[in-house]
Design a protein around this motif. Structure first.
Motif, PDB file in Angstrom:
ATOM      1  N   THR A 159       0.904  -1.018   0.076  1.00 48.05           N
ATOM      2  CA  THR A 159      -0.084   0.188   0.123  1.00 48.05           C
ATOM      3  C   THR A 159       1.178   1.061  -0.425  1.00 48.05           C
ATOM      4  O   THR A 159       0.968   2.128  -0.393  1.00 48.05           O
ATOM      5  CB  THR A 159      -1.114  -0.136   1.366  1.00 48.05           C
ATOM      6  OG1 THR A 159      -0.308  -0.318   2.414  1.00 48.05           O
ATOM      7  CG2 THR A 159      -2.108  -0.785   1.293  1.00 48.05           C
ATOM      8  N   THR A 160       2.433   0.820   0.735  1.00 47.88           N
ATOM      9  CA  THR A 160       3.338   2.451   0.072  1.00 47.88           C
ATOM     10  C   THR A 160       2.790   2.703  -0.880  1.00 47.88           C
ATOM     11  O   THR A 160       3.649   4.247  -1.038  1.00 47.88           O
ATOM     12  CB  THR A 160       4.700   1.862   0.952  1.00 47.88           C
ATOM     13  OG1 THR A 160       4.310   1.614   2.190  1.00 47.88           O
ATOM     14  CG2 THR A 160       5.348   3.060   0.395  1.00 47.88           C
ATOM     15  N   PHE A 161       3.135   1.967  -2.187  1.00 51.77           N
ATOM     16  CA  PHE A 161       2.786   2.245  -3.322  1.00 51.77           C
ATOM     17  C   PHE A 161       1.819   2.690  -3.956  1.00 51.77           C
ATOM     18  O   PHE A 161       1.600   3.168  -5.762  1.00 51.77           O
ATOM     19  CB  PHE A 161       3.898   1.766  -4.368  1.00 51.77           C
ATOM     20  CG  PHE A 161       5.154   1.149  -4.072  1.00 51.77           C
ATOM     21  CD1 PHE A 161       6.008   1.720  -4.615  1.00 51.77           C
ATOM     22  CD2 PHE A 161       5.177  -0.273  -2.957  1.00 51.77           C
ATOM     23  CE1 PHE A 161       7.655   1.418  -4.183  1.00 51.77           C
ATOM     24  CE2 PHE A 161       6.455  -0.097  -2.640  1.00 51.77           C
ATOM     25  CZ  PHE A 161       7.991   0.548  -3.408  1.00 51.77           C
ATOM     26  N   GLY A 162       0.521   2.910  -3.204  1.00 49.44           N
ATOM     27  CA  GLY A 162      -0.344   3.399  -3.873  1.00 49.44           C
ATOM     28  C   GLY A 162      -2.001   2.134  -4.401  1.00 49.44           C
ATOM     29  O   GLY A 162      -0.977   1.287  -4.697  1.00 49.44           O
ATOM     30  N   GLU A 203      -2.725  -2.409  -7.695  1.00 47.59           N
ATOM     31  CA  GLU A 203      -3.386  -3.311  -9.329  1.00 47.59           C
ATOM     32  C   GLU A 203      -1.966  -4.686  -9.513  1.00 47.59           C
ATOM     33  O   GLU A 203      -2.722  -5.872 -10.266  1.00 47.59           O
ATOM     34  CB  GLU A 203      -2.692  -2.123 -10.330  1.00 47.59           C
ATOM     35  CG  GLU A 203      -3.568  -2.450 -11.581  1.00 47.59           C
ATOM     36  CD  GLU A 203      -2.940  -1.503 -12.898  1.00 47.59           C
ATOM     37  OE1 GLU A 203      -2.944  -2.168 -13.665  1.00 47.59           O
ATOM     38  OE2 GLU A 203      -3.925  -0.534 -12.453  1.00 47.59           O
ATOM     39  N   GLN A 204      -0.246  -3.440  -9.237  1.00 46.93           N
ATOM     40  CA  GLN A 204      -0.033  -5.870  -9.694  1.00 46.93           C
ATOM     41  C   GLN A 204      -0.128  -6.538  -8.936  1.00 46.93           C
ATOM     42  O   GLN A 204      -0.335  -7.879  -9.282  1.00 46.93           O
ATOM     43  CB  GLN A 204       1.375  -4.655  -9.191  1.00 46.93           C
ATOM     44  CG  GLN A 204       1.684  -3.175 -10.530  1.00 46.93           C
ATOM     45  CD  GLN A 204       1.571  -4.223 -12.235  1.00 46.93           C
ATOM     46  OE1 GLN A 204       2.231  -5.679 -12.484  1.00 46.93           O
ATOM     47  NE2 GLN A 204       1.074  -3.128 -12.646  1.00 46.93           N
ATOM     48  N   LEU A 205      -0.378  -6.488  -7.262  1.00 50.04           N
ATOM     49  CA  LEU A 205      -1.555  -7.727  -6.305  1.00 50.04           C
ATOM     50  C   LEU A 205      -1.843  -8.189  -6.797  1.00 50.04           C
ATOM     51  O   LEU A 205      -2.257  -9.467  -7.052  1.00 50.04           O
ATOM     52  CB  LEU A 205      -0.582  -6.745  -5.414  1.00 50.04           C
ATOM     53  CG  LEU A 205      -1.630  -7.990  -4.180  1.00 50.04           C
ATOM     54  CD1 LEU A 205      -0.709  -9.209  -4.167  1.00 50.04           C
ATOM     55  CD2 LEU A 205      -2.220  -7.545  -2.982  1.00 50.04           C
ATOM     56  N   THR A 220      -3.977 -12.867  -8.288  1.00 50.63           N
ATOM     57  CA  THR A 220      -5.572 -13.161  -8.399  1.00 50.63           C
ATOM     58  C   THR A 220      -5.450 -14.417  -9.570  1.00 50.63           C
ATOM     59  O   THR A 220      -5.494 -15.384  -9.371  1.00 50.63           O
ATOM     60  CB  THR A 220      -6.442 -12.729  -9.233  1.00 50.63           C
ATOM     61  OG1 THR A 220      -6.696 -11.831  -8.569  1.00 50.63           O
ATOM     62  CG2 THR A 220      -7.438 -13.725  -9.851  1.00 50.63           C
ATOM     63  N   THR A 221      -4.199 -15.067 -10.528  1.00 46.90           N
ATOM     64  CA  THR A 221      -4.091 -15.606 -11.300  1.00 46.90           C
ATOM     65  C   THR A 221      -3.235 -16.645 -10.577  1.00 46.90           C
ATOM     66  O   THR A 221      -3.990 -18.047 -11.017  1.00 46.90           O
ATOM     67  CB  THR A 221      -2.460 -15.101 -12.400  1.00 46.90           C
ATOM     68  OG1 THR A 221      -2.649 -13.730 -12.938  1.00 46.90           O
ATOM     69  CG2 THR A 221      -1.944 -15.796 -13.250  1.00 46.90           C
ATOM     70  N   LEU A 253      -2.757 -11.195   2.420  1.00 46.65           N
ATOM     71  CA  LEU A 253      -2.684  -9.700   2.103  1.00 46.65           C
ATOM     72  C   LEU A 253      -3.588  -8.961   0.343  1.00 46.65           C
ATOM     73  O   LEU A 253      -3.114  -7.723   1.037  1.00 46.65           O
ATOM     74  CB  LEU A 253      -1.159 -10.288   0.820  1.00 46.65           C
ATOM     75  CG  LEU A 253      -0.707  -9.229  -0.009  1.00 46.65           C
ATOM     76  CD1 LEU A 253      -0.065  -7.617   1.482  1.00 46.65           C
ATOM     77  CD2 LEU A 253       1.081  -9.638  -0.275  1.00 46.65           C
ATOM     78  N   GLU A 254      -4.249  -9.201  -0.431  1.00 44.71           N
ATOM     79  CA  GLU A 254      -5.199  -9.146  -1.415  1.00 44.71           C
ATOM     80  C   GLU A 254      -6.106  -8.433  -0.693  1.00 44.71           C
ATOM     81  O   GLU A 254      -6.572  -6.932  -0.623  1.00 44.71           O
ATOM     82  CB  GLU A 254      -5.910  -9.335  -1.933  1.00 44.71           C
ATOM     83  CG  GLU A 254      -4.463 -10.274  -3.338  1.00 44.71           C
ATOM     84  CD  GLU A 254      -5.302 -10.640  -4.059  1.00 44.71           C
ATOM     85  OE1 GLU A 254      -5.022 -11.271  -5.838  1.00 44.71           O
ATOM     86  OE2 GLU A 254      -6.128 -11.269  -4.352  1.00 44.71           O
TER      87      GLU A 254
END
Length: 387
Positions: free
Chosen positions: A140-143, A148-150, A155-156, A282-283
């Protein structure tokens, strides 16, 4: 910012990312371990539970589609902005309810991480909790970009693991699933279970709002919302089918996932599955915290100040997560889900679901759609939202 200067969103960002984000917040709040499914659907029996899950999925798709269209119409991409449009002066009621619910969700994921670390790896419960907190803070530090990348790669990984889980379950105890579904157990309570479960979980949609900026039209928003239900519920359907093999005993298990994995007898997959659950937790934590950060960031922008910096996000996330984790350690996972989630289901039905399917639908139907194209990443709410 001129929307013409914004890079054209990809098909994934327009249609799948919102559903992935919704799934991310829903899955780790309880059903990644199977505890939510045991609490709300096992009491209705194997067949009744499946019907209840499908009902919840349809409710999610409907509410997400309306919410996404309403958010784009009003150009409200954080929950504070959207509920000021939806509830007017009563938006503060949702704010208070959501803050309490967010703390509950974070407490649940913290407790689940601790339980996994203890039961699977023999670690003190706080070790798994602290590891999860550190990971959430890091993402979350990267907003929005970090989240989005997580969501994309996490999810995959989750879908692949659930697919393997189903194959191994069928190979190990698949012969028990069919008889359980046709056993004639009463299906009482599936409507209440499905509606209650859908009502408190659908509030996860507020974590999706920052990612709706990529929608280029109301059609995009509606399609993304319709897809959100199946994308979020597919792993739950797979999981519940496997759980049905051990009805009704599995309903009393704190970690139904661990119960099933032990009966598969595949040690390496048990580790992989627990890693998947950690990613799911985590998600969920990252989605909740990112939504809270976006709400604060947009309020700062509205007041003419810069949005949150990475250091600011870090300063918000850390005490929020640590406080929630402490509460989880005092209450426990089963009690958190059994007592907290049911109550918030009714609260969210009143302050969110009913308003969005009445006021929200009316606004979307009678209002002119906003211009085509994605919205800027940050900025004040547009003209439509201020009327």
């Amino acid at each position: 910012m001129d929307t013409n200067t914004i890079a054209k969103p990809s098909w994934f960002q327009r249609f799948l990312l919102p559903g992935f984000a919704f799934k991310a917040v829903v899955i780790g709040g309880g059903y990644a371990t199977g505890r939510e499914l045991a609490e709300f659907f096992i009491p209705s029996g194997p067949w009744g539970g499946l019907i209840g899950i499908l009902l919840a999925m349809m409710i999610w798709s409907l509410v997400c589609a309306i919410t996404f269209a309403f958010a784009r119409l009003t150009q409200a991409y954080d929950y504070r902005s959207m509920f000021r449009q939806l509830l007017g002066p009563f938006w503060i009621i949702f704010e208070i309810s959501y803050l309490l619910f967010m703390i509950l969700i974070l407490a649940v994921v913290a407790a689940a991480a601790g339980a996994i670390g203890e039961q699977v790896f023999g670690l003190p419960p706080m070790a798994g909790t602290l590891l999860l907190i550190a990971a959430i803070v890091g993402v979350t530090t990267f907003g929005n970009q970090g989240a989005e990348q997580l969501f994309k790669y996490g999810t995959t990984f989750i879908y692949v693991v659930y697919g393997v889980f189903l194959v191994l379950a069928i190979a190990s105890f698949g012969g028990l699933i069919g008889p359980a579904l046709t056993s004639g157990v009463p299906t009482d309570g599936w409507v209440v279970g499905g509606v209650t479960y859908a009502s408190y979980n659908v509030v996860a949609v507020v974590a999706v709002l920052p990612f709706l900026r990529r929608a280029t039209s109301q059609r995009d928003a509606l399609i993304a919302g319709a897809l959100a239900g199946p994308l979020a519920m597919l792993p739950a359907l797979i999981f519940f089918l496997c759980m049905a093999a051990f009805y009704p005993a599995i309903g009393a298990e704190a970690l139904p996932s661990d119960f099933l994995l032990q009966r598969m007898g595949v040690p390496w997959f048990q580790i992989v599955f627990q890693l998947m659950i950690f990613v799911a937790l985590l998600e969920t934590g990252a989605g909740c915290v990112n939504a809270f950060n976006e709400r604060i960031g947009e309020a700062m922008v509205d007041r003419g100040r810069p949005s949150l910096s990475p250091l600011g996000r870090l300063a918000i996330a850390t005490p929020l997560l640590v406080g929630s984790a402490f509460g989880a350690s005092q209450i426990g996972l089963v009690d958190l889900i059994a007592t907290g989630y049911g109550a918030f289901g009714y609260i969210m039905l009143v302050v969110f679901v009913l308003p969005i399917v009445t006021i929200g639908v009316a606004r979307v139907v009678r209002s002119k759609a906003p211009p085509l194209g994605p919205a800027p990443e940050h900025g004040p709410v547009g003209e439509v939202a201020r009327d």
